[in-house]
Write a protein that holds these residues in place. Structure first.
Motif, PDB file in Angstrom:
ATOM      1  N   LYS A  55      18.146 -30.079  24.523  1.00 46.72           N
ATOM      2  CA  LYS A  55      19.556 -29.760  24.753  1.00 46.72           C
ATOM      3  C   LYS A  55      20.078 -30.622  25.898  1.00 46.72           C
ATOM      4  O   LYS A  55      19.316 -31.227  26.624  1.00 46.72           O
TER       5      LYS A  55
ATOM      6  N   THR B  11      22.693 -33.619  27.667  1.00 48.96           N
ATOM      7  CA  THR B  11      23.044 -34.995  27.344  1.00 48.96           C
ATOM      8  C   THR B  11      22.008 -35.973  27.890  1.00 48.96           C
ATOM      9  O   THR B  11      21.204 -35.651  28.759  1.00 48.96           O
TER      10      THR B  11
ATOM     11  N   PHE C 138      30.593 -31.661  25.129  1.00 48.42           N
ATOM     12  CA  PHE C 138      29.589 -32.663  24.774  1.00 48.42           C
ATOM     13  C   PHE C 138      29.910 -33.953  25.511  1.00 48.42           C
ATOM     14  O   PHE C 138      30.960 -34.074  26.150  1.00 48.42           O
TER      15      PHE C 138
ATOM     16  N   HIS D  69      26.969 -41.684  18.540  1.00 47.68           N
ATOM     17  CA  HIS D  69      26.860 -40.243  18.672  1.00 47.68           C
ATOM     18  C   HIS D  69      27.509 -39.576  17.472  1.00 47.68           C
ATOM     19  O   HIS D  69      28.696 -39.761  17.211  1.00 47.68           O
TER      20      HIS D  69
ATOM     21  N   THR E 223      25.908 -33.998  17.759  1.00 49.59           N
ATOM     22  CA  THR E 223      26.441 -32.713  18.194  1.00 49.59           C
ATOM     23  C   THR E 223      26.914 -32.014  16.933  1.00 49.59           C
ATOM     24  O   THR E 223      27.643 -32.604  16.124  1.00 49.59           O
TER      25      THR E 223
ATOM     26  N   VAL F 232      30.322 -25.645  19.220  1.00 50.12           N
ATOM     27  CA  VAL F 232      29.103 -26.456  19.232  1.00 50.12           C
ATOM     28  C   VAL F 232      27.934 -25.510  19.021  1.00 50.12           C
ATOM     29  O   VAL F 232      27.740 -24.585  19.809  1.00 50.12           O
TER      30      VAL F 232
ATOM     31  N   SER G  82      22.794 -29.498  19.673  1.00 50.65           N
ATOM     32  CA  SER G  82      22.872 -30.901  20.003  1.00 50.65           C
ATOM     33  C   SER G  82      21.440 -31.416  19.956  1.00 50.65           C
ATOM     34  O   SER G  82      20.536 -30.780  20.490  1.00 50.65           O
TER      35      SER G  82
END
Lengths: 296, 512, 358
Positions: free
Chosen positions: B3, B5, B33, B41, B215, B222, B225
């Motif tokens: 999880k 970024t 995100f 992405h 994502t 969301v 991810s």
């Protein structure tokens, strides 16, 4: 019967001028995607407002200025309906024409039987407004095809969703284009009352606004095409008047149908060409006549 | 499952707590995100999951109700797309934002804030398009371009602005597999230069093979991810839909006698933008499903119109159970048993402003006895609408609801149900599950299989290759109005299909 | 901030309410206009909308209501069907004139014969003339794609000149001492279209208008052709898919509205007008467009709207006599009415919401 070609051409230029102005204005509005059937209403408004101002001040050019403002102002009614209230463009244009005809009939009474001030002529014995109309043709061509604002305007008319997605203000563009169309129609109408008939009579534009709409179709939505159409129409009108004057054995009422019949014939020919030609896309702007609404 | 970024590279774009509501719909809810420099992405989600609304906010077309966005270190709240472009965001739209009657150069100029003079712009277009292997002629008009070429125009338009963030909304939906590969090669080059790319799709395979992160959105939120390369397509689908996909029952069908024969069906293009049909031949047997694949704009609509009766053709070209229908219009063809469901639900298959009851009258008047000697049986129409609604699980208040008020899935179930329940001999459908949620898509597909099981012939025209592989017994490709010979679907690979569909759109030229 | 949100289905309540709102708004705006011109606004509005029905001279003006409403309703019934299908016949004025001429021609040709066949033959000829004049734009659109809006409108100007030619030329009354205009058909019993019930103003045109309202209601709500017309207007591709041939529809709508307008013209020539003159067209064909919209393209609405606009005609004449209001004020009124109607129409398709910005 002797007809001097030059004088005939000058008459033709004069007869074509009201239509030329109105059609050039409508051309810009239609390239922005708006079909304004109120041209006749805007013309008659300009005819009266311009005549009143010219008569009141004694200055014909002030008359044309006031006619432009009046035409643009009354076009805002159409814009409010179609751009703000999202009303049907065909119906709104008709409403504008009916309203303009009524309004001028009501306010025009005091001006009946009054003479217009004299129009000074410009170079080549052609009056200045005719010159202005001729100059507008390349100017509008340049604006539409070479300027950034013209490109945006065409974009809005071609595909309003895409123009909106790219961040252009569809509504503002259209209101501006319609107002310009109104100003041009106003000047065209004023030419009829101030420079051509030299007085005010009710309903004096006699369908010139509708003919202008047909000429935009004929022009394939280009400025030089509008000039050609206006001259064609001017030629038919002059010819018809000459035949009347020459005392041809045809009833006057039938001769005076000529401009309207010519318009129909031209419309049919040009529609047929557009219909049967295989050129991709056609010439009419993609979003013509459709209203735009975006949720934000 | 990781999880958060990717912290090794700087985030080009970040969003926290984004929310957006429309009347009756929560399009986005607390969405957060980030997209890193040089990263492709993916934004993954079903139709209606809120992907498009989200990117429209980044591009300044829609304003968020809540939340913060940053581009680099600066807050990013564009008032309109021009502000977004000035800040370094570019976007390629799903339905292209191009102007058909204008030239390539004019289209590109409209997408730039301060375009250079005409000649210089033309040179730069040629230059950039050459650098990226996407050849384009700046003076051509858009109408004359193929879908793939149109997309190039959009991409070049973006590239000329050197964007920091490039958004691509379902870019491969109009491309052949080969064209899609070419697109990804371009995106890789861009990413290598440091551009961040936000890639929207619901196609799992391409996301697994080309994206660095994903994502996943569901109902505007969301839900996950992840690194898509580390997951199977099935796992991604489960995240996207929220449960395991329903399996479809293909059993119990038997090919019977020939019901439909199409012989040398040709028709000139109905409009300048349309496609001509060139000598189409096909046969269809009772109980069989024939799949017709192809990239959009290769004659799908025209083929459906020629079969439904909206377009007539030369005698002998369309024969149903030995009866020549080619000169007949839609109504007599329906009476003979040839039914159709066009792609465009709102405005073609159904009248948006009419209630579902009224919409039954569009096609079911004769076969269901709803219209007798010109007189409408309103009560009967209502009963038929109700029976379609209950049999096909159309979720609406009642048959008086206007078609435009239905979701895509519900309306599609109604349209297909309206035709299926008339017990056709042959049903032709175009894009039966386009823009429809997974549940409704499965229901529609199952109903087509069930119809075939009862002995009807079915033709499925679709751009969704997975759907065609799942449903059809034989497959043919429609390419520039020509239909290939059918091949059995069993054992057919995506690569093989790609070759059948390919060759179009100047692929050779593009590879230079 | 105010936001427009499209309704999922058009609101029936607003469909009924907007014409009423538009009429009220027109009264207010018209009152303001009259006040600006130095007239007493309340008195002017009362003179136009109230006095023709209940004022001192109502016994004279009340029968006029049906006389004026009949052609409006007859024409608008036909126009509304075309408008529903997105086919814009705005040349009803021309079809009305031609119908008057062709129908009147039968009477002039038959004069001085007597017989029960004459009047029906005139009606048929009037309808045929209007139909033919309407079919010109229909065929030009179907064959060449020419705009029916512009062609039908151009044909109004042509028709006006045909009427002038007839009045001054071929149809001029040989016993009219050189005055333009045909024989007066009111003085030719076999061809006249008299008041049927004394004091009501009802002539055969009123009967025809009533029949037209009923017939168009039946067509639009009970018959599959009406369904196809409505479908074609909002979703042309769906109509084609249902099996509608667009060219047939264009011919049907323009032909029908032309025939009805032609009938209206004949009833006028044989009745209230009495003769073919160069001023045969008095604008009914254009006012009928407003009637059609004000009546929401629905037969019952058209019936009410036709009566209302007939009232403004009569009230306008009254105001001209008693208050020296300009004759054209009725035209302004009608134009304003259409403006307000189109503007308020927004409410039937959109909801207006106030949005609170975060």
């Amino acid at each position: 019967m002797m007809i001097d070609p030059l004088s005939v051409f000058l008459l033709l230029l004069s007869a074509a001028t009201p239509i030329l102005f109105a059609a050039l204005g409508e051309l810009v509005a239609e390239r922005a995607g708006v079909l304004n059937l109120g041209v006749e209403g805007m013309m008659i408004t300009g005819a009266l407002a311009g005549f009143a101002a010219a008569h009141g001040t004694g200055n014909p050019f002030l008359g044309f200025l006031v006619a432009a403002v009046a035409g643009a102002a009354i076009s805002l009614l159409f814009s409010a309906l179609t751009q703000l209230f999202l009303a049907n463009q065909v119906a709104s244009g008709l409403a504008l024409t009916l309203f303009g005809l009524g309004l001028t009939a009501m306010f025009g009474k005091p001006f009946e039987g009054v003479k217009a001030p004299a129009m000074p002529t410009g170079p080549l014995r052609i009056n200045w407004i005719v010159w202005l109309g001729l100059i507008m043709v390349p100017l509008i061509w340049w604006f539409l095809n070479r300027s950034r604002a013209g490109l945006i305007l065409r974009g809005v008319g071609e595909n309003h969703d895409a123009a909106h997605a790219l961040g252009y203000d569809v509504r503002l563009t259209r209101v501006t284009a319609v107002a310009f169309g109104g100003a041009m129609a106003g000047v065209g109408g004023a030419y009829v009352s101030i420079a051509s008939v030299l007085q005010w009579t009710e309903g004096m534009t006699a369908g010139a606004g509708w003919i202008a709409l047909a000429i935009v179709v004929f022009s394939n939505w280009t400025a030089p095409g509008v000039l050609a159409g206006a001259w064609l129409f001017g030629g038919v009108t002059v010819l018809q008047l000459r035949l009347q004057a020459a005392g041809v054995q045809v009833p006057v009422q039938l001769l005076s149908m000529a401009p309207y019949l010519a318009t129909i014939i031209v419309l049919v020919l040009i529609s047929a060409r557009q219909k049967f030609s295989r050129r991709a896309g056609g010439a009419a702007p993609g979003s013509l006549g459709q209203n735009f609404h975006a949720l934000r | 499952m990781t999880k958060g970024t990717n912290l090794t590279k700087a985030a080009v774009f970040r969003a926290t707590g984004i929310g957006k509501s429309y009347p009756g719909v929560r399009a986005n809810d607390d969405v957060s995100f980030a997209v890193a420099e040089g990263e492709i992405h993916a934004l993954l989600g079903e139709n209606g999951a809120g992907k498009s609304t989200l990117v429209k906010m980044i591009y300044g077309l829609v304003r968020p109700d809540q939340g913060q966005m940053w581009l680099g270190d600066a807050p990013h709240h564009p008032a309109d797309p021009r502000a977004a472009r000035a800040a370094g965001v570019a976007m390629v739209f799903q339905h292209f934002s191009l102007f058909d009657a204008l030239t390539v150069a004019e289209n590109i100029a409209l997408g730039m804030e301060n375009p250079p003079p005409r000649r210089e712009l033309a040179t730069r277009i040629t230059q950039v398009s050459h650098d990226f292997g996407l050849p384009l002629n700046p003076s051509r008009r858009i109408v004359t371009l193929s879908a793939g070429e149109r997309q190039r125009v959009e991409i070049i338009r973006c590239l000329l602005q050197n964007p920091r963030l490039l958004i691509m909304d379902e870019p491969t939906s109009v491309l052949t597999p080969q064209e899609a590969e070419l697109l990804f090669a371009t995106l890789r080059k861009l990413a290598a230069r440091g551009t961040a790319i936000l890639y929207i799709s619901h196609k799992l395979d391409e996301i697994r093979s080309h994206c660095d992160r994903a994502t996943i959105l569901r109902h505007g939120r969301v839900v996950d991810s992840c690194d898509p390369r580390a997951h199977t397509a099935r796992e991604l689908a489960a995240m996207m839909v929220g449960s395991e996909m329903r399996l479809i029952d293909r059993t119990g069908r038997r090919a019977g006698d020939m019901v439909l024969r199409v012989e040398n069906l040709s028709r000139s293009a109905p409009t300048a933008e349309g496609t001509a049909l060139k000598g189409v031949n096909l046969t269809l047997r009772a109980g069989e499903i024939l799949g017709i694949g192809g990239v959009a704009g290769n004659g799908q609509e025209e083929l459906l119109a020629a079969l439904s009766g909206e377009a007539r053709s030369i005698p002998g070209s369309v024969t149903l159970e030995g009866r020549d229908l080619s000169a007949l219009g839609p109504e007599p063809r329906r009476e003979a048993g040839l039914l159709a469901a066009p792609e465009d639900r709102l405005g073609h298959a159904a009248v948006p402003d009419f209630s579902l009851t009224e919409n039954t009258l569009l096609t079911a008047g004769a076969r269901k006895g709803l219209v007798r000697r010109g007189l409408i049986d309103h009560a009967g129409a209502r009963r038929y609408a109700e029976s379609v609604i209950s049999a096909f699980d159309v979720r609406i208040p009642g048959p008086g609801t206007a078609a435009r008020a239905l979701s895509g899935g519900n309306l599609q179930k109604f349209v297909i149900g309206r035709e299926v329940m008339q017990a056709p001999r042959v049903l032709v459908v175009n894009q039966p599950t386009w823009g429809v949620d997974a549940g409704a898509a499965a229901a529609v597909r199952q109903s087509l299989l069930d119809l075939a099981r009862k002995g009807a012939g079915v033709i499925v025209i679709s751009q969704d290759l997975d759907e065609l592989l799942e449903l059809s017994d034989r497959f043919c490709a429609l390419n520039e109005g020509r239909l290939s010979d059918p091949v059995p679907t069993e054992g057919l690979t995506l690569d093989r299909i790609g070759l059948m569909l390919g060759g179009a759109h100047g692929m050779e030229e593009a590879r230079l | 901030m105010i936001q427009l949100v499209p309704r999922q289905a058009t609101s029936t309540a607003w469909q009924v309410a907007t014409p009423v709102l538009a009429v009220l708004a027109t009264m207010v705006a018209g009152g303001l206009l009259f006040a600006a011109m130095g007239h007493e606004p309340v008195a002017a509005i009362r003179t136009i909308f109230w006095d023709p029905l209940f004022g001192p001279a109502a016994s004279y003006s009340r029968p006029q209501l049906l006389v004026k409403a009949a052609p409006l309703i007859l024409i608008a019934s036909g126009l509304a069907i075309g408008f529903r299908a997105g086919i814009w016949n705005i040349g009803a004025e021309g079809q009305y004139i031609i119908g008057g001429i062709t129908g009147g021609a039968v009477a002039l040709a038959a004069y001085p014969a007597d017989g029960p066949w004459i009047f029906p033959a005139m009606v048929l000829a009037g309808m045929a003339g209007g139909w033919a004049w309407g079919m010109i734009p229909a065929l030009l659109r179907n064959w060449f794609g020419a705009s029916e809006i512009l062609v039908s409108l151009m044909l109004v100007y042509v028709a006006q000149r045909v009427a002038a030619w007839m009045a001054f030329g071929p149809m001029r009354n040989p016993e009219g001492f050189g005055m333009p205009g045909s024989r007066n058909l009111q003085q030719y019993p076999a061809a006249a279209n008299p008041e049927l019930i004394s004091g009501t103003g009802a002539h055969w045109g009123v009967v025809a208008a009533a029949v037209a309202v009923l017939a168009t209601w039946f067509l639009m709500s009970r018959h599959i052709r009406g369904f196809h017309i409505r479908a074609a207007g909002t979703a042309p591709r769906a109509a084609r898919f249902a099996g509608v041939n667009p060219a047939t529809l264009v011919a049907f709508c323009l032909g029908l509205s032309g025939a009805l307008a032609g009938a209206a013209g004949l009833f006028e020539v044989a009745g209230p007008a009495g003769q073919i003159t160069d001023t045969l067209g008095t604008g009914y064909g254009f006012t009928a467009i407003i009637v059609a919209f004000l009546g929401r393209l629905h037969p019952v609405g058209i019936l009410l709207a036709g009566l209302l606009l007939a009232l403004t005609y009569i009230g306008g004449e009254l105001a001209q006599l008693t208050m020296q209001l300009p004759a054209a004020s009725v035209q302004v009124f009608q134009g304003m009415l259409l403006f307000f109607l189109l503007g308020f129409d927004l409410l039937t398709r959109f909801q207006i919401r106030r949005r609170v910005l975060a």
